[in-house]
Scaffold this motif. Structure first.
Motif, short mmCIF file in Angstrom:
data_model
loop_
_atom_site.label_atom_id
_atom_site.label_comp_id
_atom_site.label_asym_id
_atom_site.label_seq_id
_atom_site.Cartn_x
_atom_site.Cartn_y
_atom_site.Cartn_z
N GLU A 1 81.85 -6.66 124.84
CA GLU A 1 80.85 -5.62 124.77
C GLU A 1 81.37 -4.32 124.52
OE1 GLU A 1 79.47 -9.55 126.23
OE2 GLU A 1 80.75 -8.15 127.05
N SER A 2 82.02 -3.78 125.06
CA SER A 2 82.66 -2.49 125.41
C SER A 2 83.64 -2.27 124.07
CB SER A 2 83.51 -2.16 126.61
OG SER A 2 84.22 -0.89 126.47
N LEU A 3 84.18 -3.37 123.61
CA LEU A 3 85.16 -3.26 122.35
C LEU A 3 84.20 -3.11 121.19
CD1 LEU A 3 87.77 -3.08 120.83
CD2 LEU A 3 87.75 -5.55 121.01
N VAL A 4 83.25 -3.76 121.22
CA VAL A 4 82.14 -4.02 120.03
C VAL A 4 81.36 -2.47 120.15
CG1 VAL A 4 80.14 -4.95 119.20
CG2 VAL A 4 81.55 -6.20 120.30
N GLU A 5 81.10 -2.07 121.11
CA GLU A 5 80.41 -0.65 121.25
C GLU A 5 81.54 0.22 120.69
OE1 GLU A 5 77.61 2.31 121.94
OE2 GLU A 5 77.47 0.27 121.64
N LEU A 6 82.44 0.40 120.83
CA LEU A 6 83.68 1.23 120.41
C LEU A 6 83.76 1.18 119.11
CD1 LEU A 6 86.28 3.12 120.99
CD2 LEU A 6 87.59 1.16 120.89
N LEU A 7 83.77 -0.23 118.41
CA LEU A 7 83.50 -0.16 116.84
C LEU A 7 82.43 0.34 116.46
CD1 LEU A 7 85.13 -3.93 116.72
CD2 LEU A 7 86.57 -1.71 116.27
N ARG A 8 81.21 0.13 117.01
CA ARG A 8 80.11 0.65 116.51
C ARG A 8 80.23 1.96 116.34
NH1 ARG A 8 75.85 3.27 117.57
NH2 ARG A 8 76.58 3.40 119.86
N LYS A 9 80.52 2.66 117.40
CA LYS A 9 80.84 4.23 117.28
C LYS A 9 81.77 4.64 116.28
CE LYS A 9 79.84 5.13 122.35
NZ LYS A 9 80.42 5.59 123.58
N ALA A 10 82.79 3.87 115.93
CA ALA A 10 83.72 4.14 114.95
C ALA A 10 83.31 3.78 113.72
CB ALA A 10 84.97 3.42 115.13
N ARG A 11 81.92 3.13 113.50
CA ARG A 11 81.28 2.90 112.31
C ARG A 11 82.52 1.81 111.43
NH1 ARG A 11 79.33 8.93 110.48
NH2 ARG A 11 78.14 9.45 112.47
N VAL A 12 82.79 1.22 112.00
CA VAL A 12 83.64 0.24 111.30
C VAL A 12 83.10 -1.31 111.95
CG1 VAL A 12 85.58 1.39 111.16
CG2 VAL A 12 85.29 -0.02 113.13
N GLN A 13 82.21 -1.52 112.56
CA GLN A 13 81.73 -2.90 113.05
C GLN A 13 81.26 -3.82 111.92
OE1 GLN A 13 80.00 -0.05 113.21
NE2 GLN A 13 77.79 -0.48 113.15
N ASP A 14 80.93 -3.28 111.05
CA ASP A 14 80.79 -4.06 109.62
C ASP A 14 81.77 -4.06 108.70
OD1 ASP A 14 78.00 -4.68 110.78
OD2 ASP A 14 77.22 -2.93 109.88
N ARG A 15 82.74 -3.54 108.81
CA ARG A 15 84.16 -3.47 107.99
C ARG A 15 85.22 -4.05 108.49
NH1 ARG A 15 84.70 2.70 106.04
NH2 ARG A 15 85.80 1.64 104.38
N MET A 16 85.26 -5.14 109.40
CA MET A 16 86.42 -5.74 110.17
C MET A 16 87.13 -6.39 109.35
SD MET A 16 86.21 -4.80 112.95
CE MET A 16 87.58 -5.73 113.67
N LEU A 17 86.51 -7.16 108.37
CA LEU A 17 87.42 -7.73 107.12
C LEU A 17 88.29 -6.86 106.35
CD1 LEU A 17 85.18 -10.64 105.70
CD2 LEU A 17 87.02 -10.74 107.41
N GLU A 18 87.93 -5.61 106.30
CA GLU A 18 88.72 -4.88 105.45
C GLU A 18 90.08 -4.28 106.35
OE1 GLU A 18 86.44 -1.34 104.05
OE2 GLU A 18 84.51 -2.54 103.91
N PHE A 19 90.09 -4.53 107.27
CA PHE A 19 91.45 -4.33 108.17
C PHE A 19 92.61 -5.46 107.64
CE2 PHE A 19 88.60 -2.28 111.26
CZ PHE A 19 89.26 -1.19 111.21
N PHE A 20 92.16 -6.39 106.75
CA PHE A 20 93.08 -7.49 106.39
C PHE A 20 93.48 -7.45 104.91
CE2 PHE A 20 91.14 -8.87 110.32
CZ PHE A 20 92.26 -9.64 110.90
N PRO A 21 94.48 -7.86 104.48
CA PRO A 21 94.85 -8.04 103.14
C PRO A 21 93.77 -8.67 102.31
CG PRO A 21 96.83 -8.54 104.40
CD PRO A 21 95.56 -8.49 105.51
N GLN A 22 93.62 -8.18 100.89
CA GLN A 22 92.59 -8.93 100.14
C GLN A 22 92.53 -10.44 100.08
OE1 GLN A 22 90.47 -6.78 98.41
NE2 GLN A 22 89.37 -8.53 98.14
N GLN A 23 93.72 -11.06 100.12
CA GLN A 23 93.79 -12.70 100.28
C GLN A 23 93.26 -13.11 101.46
OE1 GLN A 23 96.25 -10.54 99.97
NE2 GLN A 23 98.16 -11.03 101.14
#
Length: 447
Positions: free
Chosen positions: A228-250
């Motif tokens: 939960e703390s990690l998810v909150e960190l990702l929310r503050k960073a505004r990347v919680q809905d962009r997790m797939l973008e950390f991976f290559p396109q394929q």
């Protein structure tokens, strides 16, 4: 000619004064006052290398005095640097670069060759385990408490290191990830929304460098903190809905995402993310039903049912969740589009839409358990929305008439299947209908 060749002295008194001529008066002066002249701005040349060398010399001397004990040296590092007059405001980033790499970084964020400049005998990139990195982060914390402006320099240094990950080997990348994780855990002051989004660099993402980096970052963070703390960190960073973008396109699929983190031993994070994704899909289903039933161009019941079944096959929802979403989508959509209608008109619209789309509920609500769950959902909805408070019995009657709810289900709810919310009120409202059902059953038995 009388005075020719002779010097003549004329007194001022002998000269007649013309009253039309202006005479210049002398300005008054103050004796003993020195006028200050404006000093010109002295431009001090930018010299980060000299600052780096000074920091390295101070820390190296302290390192030698403390018997080459890194932890003791870092514990006293703030006091050691305070003894010298260093311009931290101007060269804050250089300070953190020395801490990470042992020297100032060259253009692009890479570490220069050993021949260039002085080198600190210890740094974060040389550490072998997390316990050796933590003292550095605590030193950062102490420095920032004394000089809060340094937090921005630390953020800029972390961003520079992320954008130059390709210049470091796996061990050094892992150390950078651990140091960043500890900065968040120890609440040094680094803002997640300034640092983490910089990892979405297309060049590094395409090579898979970022996927490996955030895996190390998450692994270290979860070693001491909750999901939960990690998810909150990702929310503050505004990347919680962009997790797939950390991976290559394929590899931008949830299946590949889950497999990657399961292999990394982050099963809890995967499960949490799956639940979050599942809830988001349910909300999407409910919104879709709202649009199809109460939008500008409402669809027929058959079309709505086909769209719902397609979404269910795609997302693998539980039947109970689907029934609840369908009912809430129809009712909430009607309430949202009520506009300036009065309470009576709104209630009529709710009953009308439930009757119009009853085939959707009839197809999906195909067991006594689902019928009972639907009745509880209706009860809670009527309790929480004042516009529906007096509509509970009418909704049950409408759904009973179209065979969505059965007689046994209604009696079960009335006797022992209700929710505590508004139970007494709703039981009283439904009592006439239950009595009517009992009387009808007795008449059938007599016949």
């Amino acid at each position: 000619e009388k005075y020719k060749g002779e010097s003549v002295s004329i007194k001022s008194a002998d000269i007649p004064v013309n009253p039309c001529m202006s005479q210049k008066e002398e300005k008054p002066t103050l004796a003993g006052v020195k006028l200050k002249t404006r000093k010109r701005n002295i431009v001090v040349p930018h010299d980060p290398q000299s600052f780096s060398n000074a920091v390295i010399d101070l820390l190296t001397d302290s390192y030698v005095e403390n018997g080459e004990n890194v932890q003791v040296t870092l514990d006293n590092a703030s006091k050691t640097l305070d003894k010298a007059e260093l311009d931290f405001n101007r060269y804050g980033e250089v300070l953190f670069e020395v801490a990470f790499a042992g020297r100032i970084l060259v253009g692009g964020g890479s570490v220069p060759s050993k021949e260039e400049g002085k080198l600190l005998p210890f740094c974060i990139l040389k550490c072998d385990e997390r316990e050796q990195i933590v003292p550095y982060v605590k030193w950062f914390q102490a420095m920032i408490r004394r000089r809060p402006f340094l937090v921005k320099s630390l953020e800029n240094t972390l961003i520079k290191l992320i954008l130059s990950l390709e210049f470091y080997d796996e061990k050094e990348k892992n150390n950078i990830a651990i140091a960043m994780s500890r900065c968040f855990v120890l609440k040094v002051g680094v803002l997640p929304d300034r640092v983490l989004p910089s990892a979405l660099e297309d060049r590094l993402v395409a090579r898979g460098t970022i996927a490996s980096f955030i895996t190390s970052l998450f692994s270290d963070y979860l070693s001491t903190e909750s999901v939960e703390s990690l998810v909150e960190l990702l929310r503050k960073a505004r990347v919680q809905d962009r997790m797939l973008e950390f991976f290559p396109q394929q590899k931008r699929t949830w299946e590949a995402f889950n497999n990657h983190f399961v292999e990394a031993g982050l099963q809890d994070f995967v499960e949490y993310n799956q639940k979050k994704l599942h809830d988001a899909n349910l909300q999407e289903l409910k919104y879709m039903i709202k649009e199809m039933t109460c939008g500008e161009e409402p669809l027929k019941a058959g079309e709505v049912l086909a769209a719902v079944k397609e979404k269910v096959a795609e997302c693998d929802f539980e039947p109970l969740e689907v029934v609840k979403c369908c009912y809430l989508g129809i009712v909430e959509g009607t309430l949202d589009t009520a506009g300036s209608k009065n309470t009576q008109q709104t209630q009529f619209a709710v009953l009308k839409n439930l009757k119009m789309y009853h085939k959707v509920l009839l197809e999906l609500c195909n067991s006594a358990r689902l019928e009972a769950a639907l009745m509880v959902t209706i009860q809670v909805t009527c309790y929480e929305d004042s516009r529906l408070l007096k509509l509970f019995a009418d909704i049950i009657k409408v759904l009973y008439d179209v065979d969505v709810l059965g007689e046994d289900t209604i009696k079960f709810w009335y006797n022992k299947g209700s929710n505590p919310k508004g139970r007494n009120v709703f039981q009283k409202d439904l009592e006439p209908m239950v009595k009517w059902l009992d009387e009808a059953s007795e008449e059938e038995e007599d016949e």
